[in-house]
Enzyme design. Sequence first.
Site, PDB file in Angstrom:
ATOM      1  N   GLY A 242       2.369  -3.491   5.033  1.00 24.69           N
ATOM      2  CA  GLY A 242       2.607  -4.921   4.882  1.00 24.69           C
ATOM      3  C   GLY A 242       1.699  -5.780   5.742  1.00 24.69           C
ATOM      4  O   GLY A 242       0.972  -6.641   5.239  1.00 24.69           O
TER       5      GLY A 242
ATOM      6  N   ASP B  17      -5.325   1.003   8.341  1.00 19.72           N
ATOM      7  CA  ASP B  17      -5.089   0.689   6.934  1.00 19.72           C
ATOM      8  C   ASP B  17      -5.833  -0.543   6.445  1.00 19.72           C
ATOM      9  O   ASP B  17      -5.899  -0.776   5.232  1.00 19.72           O
ATOM     10  CB  ASP B  17      -3.591   0.484   6.681  1.00 19.72           C
TER      11      ASP B  17
ATOM     12  N   LYS C 218       0.855  -1.195   0.000  1.00 23.93           N
ATOM     13  CA  LYS C 218       0.000   0.000   0.000  1.00 23.93           C
ATOM     14  C   LYS C 218       0.882   1.233   0.000  1.00 23.93           C
ATOM     15  O   LYS C 218       1.822   1.327   0.796  1.00 23.93           O
ATOM     16  CB  LYS C 218      -0.898  -0.006   1.237  1.00 23.93           C
TER      17      LYS C 218
ATOM     18  N   ALA D 244       7.338  -0.398   7.568  1.00 25.33           N
ATOM     19  CA  ALA D 244       7.979   0.422   6.537  1.00 25.33           C
ATOM     20  C   ALA D 244       7.062   1.464   5.907  1.00 25.33           C
ATOM     21  O   ALA D 244       7.433   2.117   4.944  1.00 25.33           O
ATOM     22  CB  ALA D 244       8.538  -0.487   5.441  1.00 25.33           C
TER      23      ALA D 244
ATOM     24  N   PRO E 215       9.336  -5.216   3.285  1.00 18.49           N
ATOM     25  CA  PRO E 215       9.873  -4.865   4.611  1.00 18.49           C
ATOM     26  C   PRO E 215       8.738  -4.502   5.552  1.00 18.49           C
ATOM     27  O   PRO E 215       7.745  -3.883   5.136  1.00 18.49           O
ATOM     28  CB  PRO E 215      10.788  -3.667   4.315  1.00 18.49           C
TER      29      PRO E 215
ATOM     30  N   SER F 151      -2.051  -5.227   4.866  1.00 14.09           N
ATOM     31  CA  SER F 151      -2.424  -5.860   3.610  1.00 14.09           C
ATOM     32  C   SER F 151      -2.484  -7.377   3.757  1.00 14.09           C
ATOM     33  O   SER F 151      -3.365  -8.032   3.182  1.00 14.09           O
ATOM     34  CB  SER F 151      -1.420  -5.477   2.519  1.00 14.09           C
TER      35      SER F 151
END
Length: 273
Positions: free
Chosen positions: A96, A126, A10, A92, A89, A99
């Site tokens: 990550g 997110d 994202k 970051a 990573p 998602s």
Amino acid sequence: MVVEVFAPAKINLTLHVTGRRGDGYHLLDSLVVFADVGDRLRLEPGPELALEVSGLFARGVPTDARNLVWRAAAGAGWRGRIHLDKHLPHGAGIGGGSSDAAALLKAIAGQGAEIPAELPLSLGADVPVCMAARAARMQGIGEGVTPTDLPPLHALLVNPGVHVPTGAVFNGLEARENPPMPEALPAFTGTEDCAAWLQEQRNDLEAPARRLAPEIDRTLSDLRDSRQALLARMSGSGATCFALYPTKKAAHMAAYEIGAEHPDWWCSAVTLT
């Protein structure tokens, strides 16, 4: 039935912090897109919940209830073995973990599982936009997700290998009530006019993140100095940064040049949609 799913990175093209609620949650206005690079999950239903992690960025990823994927599965009442292949990573600024959790929820919903309505947002701001996994405007504390049409954007993602704690970045904000994006977003025809409009927007977390991690300054400088770069900005709370380019070839050339100069950095030329 075994299912394999993709969890794309994202990217926050913009991230305007517009206020803070009484409960401490920040209000955001962000234009979000997703890359064609990401993690992969393999889900195998079974009697017990288990998580194993492999891949380039597996080190340090928890395999218990500290992991958002585990919490997503448990929250939905799903049991089985999860294999998470980490290509992104973590910590970051590219969503990550969010998602990964969203990909799991979408996969098990596709198999008929009931996903509690409040679960995605409870896992993180997110996760709802990652459930959409397409260009969207994210507002509020993450609950407002409005799909938007953007042309495919050619980009380079770069992470200098530093972890920036999200809480410390928000604590470093000098102002928490900043202007949102315009109410109506333009209709873009390509990367160039989109990048020109984005120049007038912001990531309000970039300045405090740069104070915490000076490596972000070098990353942004190298991206801006790369040939044909149209825009360079940090994503999310950092430290991953991105640049937009007029062509896929230009993005790959920048990836080659920056990667050769900084072999310890993570560089990935991508298409954002």
